[in-house]
Design an enzyme around this catalytic site. Sequence first.
Site, PDB file in Angstrom:
ATOM      1  N   HIS A  31       0.909  -1.120   0.050  1.00  0.00           N
ATOM      2  CA  HIS A  31       0.113  -0.023   0.027  1.00  0.00           C
ATOM      3  C   HIS A  31       0.874   1.330  -0.101  1.00  0.00           C
ATOM      4  CE1 HIS A  31      -3.912   1.898   1.392  1.00  0.00           C
ATOM      5  NE2 HIS A  31      -3.196   2.896   0.677  1.00  0.00           N
ATOM      6  N   HIS A  33       1.681   4.593  -2.926  1.00  0.00           N
ATOM      7  CA  HIS A  33       1.381   5.278  -3.939  1.00  0.00           C
ATOM      8  C   HIS A  33       2.678   5.944  -4.535  1.00  0.00           C
ATOM      9  CE1 HIS A  33      -3.086   4.669  -3.462  1.00  0.00           C
ATOM     10  NE2 HIS A  33      -2.499   4.794  -2.028  1.00  0.00           N
ATOM     11  N   HIS A 210      -9.563   1.014  -1.825  1.00  0.00           N
ATOM     12  CA  HIS A 210      -9.399   1.779  -0.652  1.00  0.00           C
ATOM     13  C   HIS A 210     -10.907   1.882  -0.182  1.00  0.00           C
ATOM     14  CE1 HIS A 210      -5.572   2.994  -1.997  1.00  0.00           C
ATOM     15  NE2 HIS A 210      -5.305   3.809  -1.357  1.00  0.00           N
ATOM     16  N   GLU A 212     -11.426   3.562   3.488  1.00  0.00           N
ATOM     17  CA  GLU A 212     -10.862   4.175   4.680  1.00  0.00           C
ATOM     18  C   GLU A 212     -12.064   4.995   5.581  1.00  0.00           C
ATOM     19  OE1 GLU A 212     -10.676   7.228   1.408  1.00  0.00           O
ATOM     20  OE2 GLU A 212     -10.174   5.170   1.514  1.00  0.00           O
ATOM     21  N   ASP A 292       1.950   4.243   2.808  1.00  0.00           N
ATOM     22  CA  ASP A 292       0.871   4.901   1.852  1.00  0.00           C
ATOM     23  C   ASP A 292       1.554   5.837   1.086  1.00  0.00           C
ATOM     24  OD1 ASP A 292      -1.565   5.426   1.200  1.00  0.00           O
ATOM     25  OD2 ASP A 292      -2.343   6.129   2.930  1.00  0.00           O
ATOM     26  N   ASP A 293       1.756   7.046   1.702  1.00  0.00           N
ATOM     27  CA  ASP A 293       2.324   8.330   0.679  1.00  0.00           C
ATOM     28  C   ASP A 293       3.345   8.771   1.919  1.00  0.00           C
ATOM     29  OD1 ASP A 293       0.240   8.751  -1.402  1.00  0.00           O
ATOM     30  OD2 ASP A 293      -0.789   8.316   0.486  1.00  0.00           O
TER      31      ASP A 293
END
Length: 368
Positions: A31, A33, A210, A212, A292-293
């Site tokens: 996960h 990006h 996703h 969330e 994630d990011d």
Amino acid sequence: MTRPSTTWSTPVPTDPAIDAMVATLPKISLHCHLIGSVAPQTVAELARKHGVPLERSAEDLYDHHSYEDLGEFLRVLDVVGSLIRDPDDFHRVTYESLTTGGADHGVLYREVHLSPPGHAGVPYPTLLEGVLAGARDAETDTGVRATFVVGICRERSGAAAVELVEQVVEHRADEVLGIGLDYAEVNGPPGRFVEAYRLAARHGLRRTAHSESGPPRHVEVLLDELGCSRIDHGYHVVDDPALTRRCVEERVPFTCTPVSSDIGRYSGSGDGSHRRIAEMVDAGLLVTIDSDDPPMFGTDPTHDYRVLAHALGYRRDQLATFTRSAVEACWLDDSDKTALLARVEAMVALTPDAPAPVPAPVLQEDPA
């Protein structure tokens, strides 16, 4: 290779034993990006290359805690995506995500989430050319392996989603294993994308999405109508005991991201407790951990493990279980999973454990 320093958005106490443990642990990344992996300095250099002025300096580009407003985060994400334009750009950001943002943290394998709609005007083949070249070079230089998940922007129409899947099928690459669904869940409920997901299934593409901030019912839609084999985030599943039991029995994987989700107030109400992840683990759900990011949220793959070690008292055995679960949840074939798990176990065996947390003393009431 020198890893750039990180200004962590979630500070934790200094503990050499925990730091040694989380630095040595192997990690499997399901996960993360691509747009969210771009380091601030790289953003600044791409902006100069394309003659685009930035409203902030590289040092101040990512205002981590402003991202509890998802709209502000997505706005910044789109700015960064607009700067990645040609094959060299895609090569660079992919390579950096997998090396300084991956292999330097013990990441052995990453399923990189791509967001073609986030690169306005860039043809999908141009994106594909760059990311595949970047992944090949990263594997040659560090041994990290990457495959790709193409993300549908849920804020666009169902027809646009079908068109994107058609592009993926037309320009099929072995390294592109499946599709995902991202951007603001409130603006794109999963039922809108059934046709695109069914098209992907007919062509042998794996599916995730996703979920969330939506209700537990969205998880059921993802499983039963979109045919997802895993869920990104999904913290609200524990609000529905029957759905939780189903996901435990079916070993549905959930790819959790502690730091970004805490800032976004999905997995712990922004209080650093990470209580949702703890509830998921305690319920017996198949949980994986990723970042994630990473630079956008002031974290990295090591730091997300560090945060859980401090907040929840997790040590080597539980943290290694997250990695083993990610091997199970990844989209490699069985022989590749077996080889990957062997690498994981070899690294876990060399990982020093940190002492168990000392329980807080129980305060006795003064009888007086």
